[in-house]
Enzyme design. Structure first.
Site, PDB file in Angstrom:
ATOM      1  N   SER A   5     -30.749  11.230 -83.437  1.00 29.11           N
ATOM      2  CA  SER A   5     -29.923  10.991 -82.465  1.00 29.11           C
ATOM      3  C   SER A   5     -28.421  11.406 -83.035  1.00 29.11           C
ATOM      4  CB  SER A   5     -29.979   9.473 -82.354  1.00 29.11           C
ATOM      5  OG  SER A   5     -28.493   8.850 -81.738  1.00 29.11           O
ATOM      6  N   TYR A  55     -28.180   0.928 -85.418  1.00 33.92           N
ATOM      7  CA  TYR A  55     -29.138   1.793 -84.821  1.00 33.92           C
ATOM      8  C   TYR A  55     -29.039   3.331 -85.693  1.00 33.92           C
ATOM      9  CZ  TYR A  55     -30.612   5.309 -81.451  1.00 33.92           C
ATOM     10  OH  TYR A  55     -31.276   6.211 -80.604  1.00 33.92           O
ATOM     11  N   LYS A  67     -31.981   5.603 -87.671  1.00 31.59           N
ATOM     12  CA  LYS A  67     -32.319   6.917 -87.509  1.00 31.59           C
ATOM     13  C   LYS A  67     -32.134   7.831 -88.966  1.00 31.59           C
ATOM     14  CE  LYS A  67     -33.560   6.669 -83.197  1.00 31.59           C
ATOM     15  NZ  LYS A  67     -34.915   6.679 -83.033  1.00 31.59           N
TER      16      LYS A  67
HETATM   17  N1  LIG Z   1     -31.913   7.809 -74.706  1.00 27.15           N
HETATM   18  C1  LIG Z   1     -31.184   8.419 -75.392  1.00 27.15           C
HETATM   19  O1  LIG Z   1     -29.921   8.411 -74.841  1.00 27.15           O
HETATM   20  C2  LIG Z   1     -31.568   8.667 -76.690  1.00 27.15           C
HETATM   21  C3  LIG Z   1     -30.602   9.168 -77.486  1.00 27.15           C
HETATM   22  C4  LIG Z   1     -31.007   9.620 -79.032  1.00 27.15           C
HETATM   23  C5  LIG Z   1     -32.092   9.046 -79.347  1.00 27.15           C
HETATM   24  N2  LIG Z   1     -32.981   8.507 -78.597  1.00 27.15           N
HETATM   25  C6  LIG Z   1     -34.185   8.034 -79.047  1.00 27.15           C
HETATM   26  O2  LIG Z   1     -35.319   8.526 -78.508  1.00 27.15           O
HETATM   27  C7  LIG Z   1     -36.571   7.680 -78.397  1.00 27.15           C
HETATM   28  C8  LIG Z   1     -36.863   7.329 -77.021  1.00 27.15           C
HETATM   29  O3  LIG Z   1     -35.704   6.766 -76.344  1.00 27.15           O
HETATM   30  P1  LIG Z   1     -35.665   6.521 -74.712  1.00 27.15           P
HETATM   31  O4  LIG Z   1     -34.419   6.563 -74.164  1.00 27.15           O
HETATM   32  O5  LIG Z   1     -37.024   7.103 -74.183  1.00 27.15           O
HETATM   33  O6  LIG Z   1     -36.000   4.876 -75.021  1.00 27.15           O
HETATM   34  P2  LIG Z   1     -36.893   3.933 -74.136  1.00 27.15           P
HETATM   35  O7  LIG Z   1     -36.703   2.409 -74.674  1.00 27.15           O
HETATM   36  O8  LIG Z   1     -37.116   4.297 -72.901  1.00 27.15           O
HETATM   37  O9  LIG Z   1     -38.296   4.222 -74.994  1.00 27.15           O
HETATM   38  C9  LIG Z   1     -38.676   3.799 -76.267  1.00 27.15           C
HETATM   39  C10 LIG Z   1     -40.145   3.231 -76.085  1.00 27.15           C
HETATM   40  O10 LIG Z   1     -40.505   2.763 -77.421  1.00 27.15           O
HETATM   41  C11 LIG Z   1     -41.500   1.708 -77.263  1.00 27.15           C
HETATM   42  N3  LIG Z   1     -41.418   0.979 -78.362  1.00 27.15           N
HETATM   43  C12 LIG Z   1     -40.472   0.152 -79.122  1.00 27.15           C
HETATM   44  N4  LIG Z   1     -40.540  -0.258 -80.158  1.00 27.15           N
HETATM   45  C13 LIG Z   1     -41.997   0.062 -80.400  1.00 27.15           C
HETATM   46  C14 LIG Z   1     -43.041  -0.326 -81.175  1.00 27.15           C
HETATM   47  N5  LIG Z   1     -42.577  -1.098 -82.314  1.00 27.15           N
HETATM   48  N6  LIG Z   1     -44.169  -0.019 -80.928  1.00 27.15           N
HETATM   49  C15 LIG Z   1     -44.479   0.594 -79.968  1.00 27.15           C
HETATM   50  N7  LIG Z   1     -43.717   1.052 -78.879  1.00 27.15           N
HETATM   51  C16 LIG Z   1     -42.365   0.529 -79.223  1.00 27.15           C
HETATM   52  C17 LIG Z   1     -40.777   0.816 -75.646  1.00 27.15           C
HETATM   53  O11 LIG Z   1     -41.282   0.033 -75.128  1.00 27.15           O
HETATM   54  C18 LIG Z   1     -40.260   2.280 -75.212  1.00 27.15           C
HETATM   55  O12 LIG Z   1     -41.292   2.816 -74.191  1.00 27.15           O
HETATM   56  C19 LIG Z   1     -35.898   6.337 -79.232  1.00 27.15           C
HETATM   57  O13 LIG Z   1     -36.577   6.298 -80.493  1.00 27.15           O
HETATM   58  C20 LIG Z   1     -34.457   6.346 -79.056  1.00 27.15           C
HETATM   59  O14 LIG Z   1     -33.750   5.979 -80.284  1.00 27.15           O
HETATM   60  C21 LIG Z   1     -32.638   8.197 -77.416  1.00 27.15           C
END
Ligand SMILES: NC(=O)c1ccc[n+]([C@@H]2O[C@H](COP(=O)([O-])OP(=O)(O)OC[C@H]3O[C@@H](n4cnc5c(N)ncnc54)[C@H](O)[C@@H]3O)[C@@H](O)[C@H]2O)c1
Length: 348
Positions: free
Chosen positions: A135, A159, A163
């Site tokens: 991120s 958070y 990362k």
């Molecule tokens: N959306 C953003 O703006 C953004 C920006 C930078 C990084 N990210 C990273 O990208 C990844 C995906 O983000 P997203 O926006 O799709 O979020 P999201 O919450 O929609 O997806 C994350 C998924 O991981 C699952 N999850 C969480 N902990 C878990 C575990 N211990 N075991 C199994 N499943 C688990 C959740 O149920 C969810 O479906 C994350 O790691 C997030 O930190 C997201």
């Protein structure tokens, strides 16, 4: 065709990436605890693809990556079924930046311990190719210049710290394994929007705290007013500037990242995934109203601690080494995101 394990594959970025990977012919093994998502996203992905052929290309396992026995069985079964997992895209994690300030241990335990379990089992089964969801929140960035991969790393929230920790663990694995792993940390900027079908999109199970899902809920009337935190930032219109990227462009960056890893020698690489274009909060809100012909009432309120004026990617590295560049503009992000929200006001 290669079988790829997608952790967190039913979530927002995961589901769009599954769609992009299936279109490229990959077989997918999806794991998700559904703590912040619904497995219905997988049926919607299949609906978009409109072909029973894809049914056999996806297997879903509901479970937690902190459960090593669960992970072990999935890797072992993939070998028994002659469909060995050859690469991983690791999305699973908690992502609410502000929540992490109040529950740091929950974030460290889920994100970092969960990743350690995953990497351990990958190593056991000799699966050494991984794209990790990092991120832009890992950067210090208090300037008004685009951020390079070499810019200072100094996250200001638990958070972001998780990362960095996961990136560091991966670097340690790379260095201590005679450089035999292929690892790409994709540092996302601000993914927004939805697939153009309006069938999949962002579906936070608790109150959203990112700008775009809030704008969508103000547009459909479920939130009465948007709060813009500060109007005296050192930017053109005084509101914070971010690098918004269409979710399908981000999804396609993962396909390109995997292709790159499979085609090249083992390496450890960090890549910013952004458009390199900054859009202020006010510009985004105005564009959303114009494109979707709707009203977004807003008011200014106090700046929040830790907010930054300008977070935009320098994306030269990714566009020069991957066969990828962002194709969709801010209009498309606003149109596609609203289409999803309008058709699915209560999520899946
Ligand atoms: N959306 C953003 O703006 C953004 C920006 C930078 C990084 N990210 C990273 O990208 C990844 C995906 O983000 P997203 O926006 O799709 O979020 P999201 O919450 O929609 O997806 C994350 C998924 O991981 C699952 N999850 C969480 N902990 C878990 C575990 N211990 N075991 C199994 N499943 C688990 C959740 O149920 C969810 O479906 C994350 O790691 C997030 O930190 C997201």
């Amino acid at each position: 065709m290669k079988n790829i394990l997608i952790t967190g594959g039913t979530g927002y970025i995961g589901s769009h990436t599954c769609l992009a990977l299936l279109k490229r012919g990959f077989n997918l093994t999806i794991i998700d605890s559904n703590i912040n998502s619904s497995s219905l996203s997988i049926s919607r992905v299949k609906k978009i693809l409109k072909d029973e052929y894809y049914d056999e290309k996806i297997v879903f396992f509901k479970g937690d990556i902190r459960d090593k026995k669960f992970l072990d069985e999935i890797f072992l079964n993939s070998i028994k079924q002659n469909n060995r997992i050859q690469g991983v895209i690791h999305f699973a994690g908690l992502k609410a930046v502000s929540e992490s300030l109040f529950q740091p241990l929950v974030y460290w335990e889920n994100n970092v311990y969960g990743s350690i379990c995953l990497f351990e089992i990958m190593g056991k089964y000799d699966c050494k190719n991984i794209v990790f969801s990092s991120s832009a929140s890992i950067y210090k960035n208090n300037s008004l210049k685009p951020i390079l991969e070499t810019s200072e790393i100094k996250p200001c929230t638990p958070y972001g710290q998780t990362k960095v920790a996961i990136e560091n663990i991966l670097e340690g694995i790379f260095k201590t394994s005679s450089n035999s792993w292929r690892i790409a940390n994709l540092r996302y900027f601000n993914p927004i929007g939805a697939h153009e079908s309006g069938l999949i999109g962002e579906n936070p199970l608790s109150t959203p705290n990112n700008l775009f899902p809030i704008v969508c809920r103000v547009a459909d009337g479920s939130i009465c007013e948007l709060q813009i935190f500060g109007n005296d930032w050192p930017t053109n219109d005084g509101t914070p500037v971010r690098d918004y990227i269409h979710i399908m462009d981000l999804a396609e960056a993962h396909c390109a990242g995997l292709d790159f890893l499979f085609k090249n020698k083992p390496q450890f690489i960090n890549l910013n995934v952004g458009t390199g274009i900054g859009t202020s909060v006010l510009e985004l809100v105005n564009k959303f109203m114009e494109v979707n012909n709707c009203r977004i009432p807003y008011k200014y309120s106090q700046k929040r601690l830790g907010d930054l004026p300008f977070v935009v990617a320098e994306n030269k590295l990714i566009t020069s080494i991957l066969e990828w560049r962002p194709k969709r503009n801010i209009e498309q992000m606003c149109r596609d995101g609203w289409q999803w929200q309008k058709n699915n006001p209560n999520g899946f």
